[in-house]
Design a protein around this motif. Structure first.
Motif, short mmCIF file in Angstrom:
data_model
loop_
_atom_site.label_atom_id
_atom_site.label_comp_id
_atom_site.label_asym_id
_atom_site.label_seq_id
_atom_site.Cartn_x
_atom_site.Cartn_y
_atom_site.Cartn_z
N TRP A 60 0.87 -1.08 0.15
CA TRP A 60 0.06 0.00 0.18
C TRP A 60 0.95 1.37 0.09
N ASP A 61 1.96 1.06 0.49
CA ASP A 61 2.92 2.30 0.53
C ASP A 61 3.20 2.95 -0.85
N ASN A 62 2.96 1.99 -1.84
CA ASN A 62 3.26 2.57 -3.19
C ASN A 62 2.21 3.61 -3.77
N ARG A 115 -4.31 4.69 4.52
CA ARG A 115 -4.42 3.60 5.06
C ARG A 115 -5.37 2.74 4.16
N PRO A 116 -5.15 1.63 3.97
CA PRO A 116 -5.82 0.64 2.99
C PRO A 116 -7.28 0.34 3.51
N GLY A 134 -1.72 7.80 -0.32
CA GLY A 134 -1.42 9.40 -0.16
C GLY A 134 -1.26 10.02 -1.68
N VAL A 135 -1.48 9.14 -2.76
CA VAL A 135 -0.96 9.68 -3.95
C VAL A 135 -2.44 10.01 -4.47
#
Length: 279
Positions: free
Chosen positions: A98-100, A110-111, A103-104
């Motif tokens: 999810w860090d990929n 958070r998923p 926030g984009v």
């Protein structure tokens, strides 16, 4: 033994035609020259088709959900029994990465806890929002080729074992499916399910599609039902050999407590033309 071709059939007509061509070659050349013979036989063979006709005798024995995932490192294909399990596995992988995407643009840091929402946010609704990774998920049939008919005899341990190994399980598609889970063996259909109306675990045995090799001369099929170690129904079944010198006897239906035997469907015996609820 010599075979006389029948010119009234396509095969026989073709053989007669080949014989006529070879006779004509013999008259022209006085023999069968190798090159001329090879040309005649080659052209003759080209008049036949050796491709198999019709479709393979196959039947659908189940369904599976096929999940394919790919990224710049390669691809992976996994099989799942239902869509929810496949999406749960995919969502698990998505949350690990999810860090990929967190926030984009409009993707939260958070998923989501909902599997479908998490997958759609990560991959996009069409499954390929990212150029170098994506997924596809679809249902596919599991098929089996029906070969030669099995030779089945209840008195033959090997034949019974072959029939047992060819048994099929027919699941239902989901809670809204009007069908019932079923095991099929030698044409006998055994449904095991929870009956909310009767508030009981229910087992239905349908014998109307049973393989005719199981049917005795009187039109019945021997049947025996056990729950745990208790025999609750035994009609026409052969008693096993005595286990001890004293002679262990076959449990009799009369010895079974009355409340443990449901007689519904047994009043007509086990005639294979009927459908019966055994338990």
């Amino acid at each position: 033994m010599l075979i006389t071709p029948n010119p009234c059939t396509p095969e026989g007509k073709a053989i007669v035609n080949l014989a006529d061509q070879m006779d004509a070659l013999q008259r022209r050349a006085g023999e069968w020259p190798g090159a001329d013979t090879a040309t005649i036989v080659e052209q003759w063979l080209r008049s036949f088709s050796f491709e198999p006709s019709g479709d393979l005798p196959q039947r659908v024995t189940g369904r599976v959900w096929m999940l394919r995932q790919w990224d710049r490192h390669g691809e992976d294909v996994t099989l799942w029994s239902d869509e929810a399990s496949a999406r749960a596995a995919l969502a698990h992988e998505v949350r690990k990465s999810w860090d990929n995407v967190g926030g984009v643009e409009e993707v939260p840091f958070r998923p989501p806890t909902d599997d479908r929402e998490a997958v759609d946010l990560y991959y996009g609704p069409d499954g390929c929002a990212h150029e170098d990774e994506g997924y596809s998920l679809h249902v596919a049939d599991i098929s089996r080729i029906d070969g030669e008919r099995l030779s089945i005899s209840l008195a033959d341990p090997e034949g019974s074992a072959r029939a047992n190994s060819a048994a099929l399980f027919h699941p239902i598609e989901g809670p809204d499916d009007e069908g019932l889970p079923c095991i099929e063996i030698a044409g006998v259909l055994v449904f095991a399910y929870l009956d909310a109306e009767r508030q009981a675990v229910r087992i239905d045995v349908h014998l109307d599609t049973a393989d005719e090799q199981l049917v005795r001369a009187d039109g019945t099929i021997p049947i025996r039902i056990e729950v745990e170690d208790d025999t609750v129904c035994s009609i026409g079944a052969t008693a096993p050999a005595p286990a001890h010198a004293c002679g262990a006897c076959e449990p009799d239906l009369a010895d079974v407590p009355e409340q443990s035997v449901t007689t519904e469907g047994l009043s007509t015996g086990v005639d294979h033309t009927q459908e019966h609820t055994i338990i």
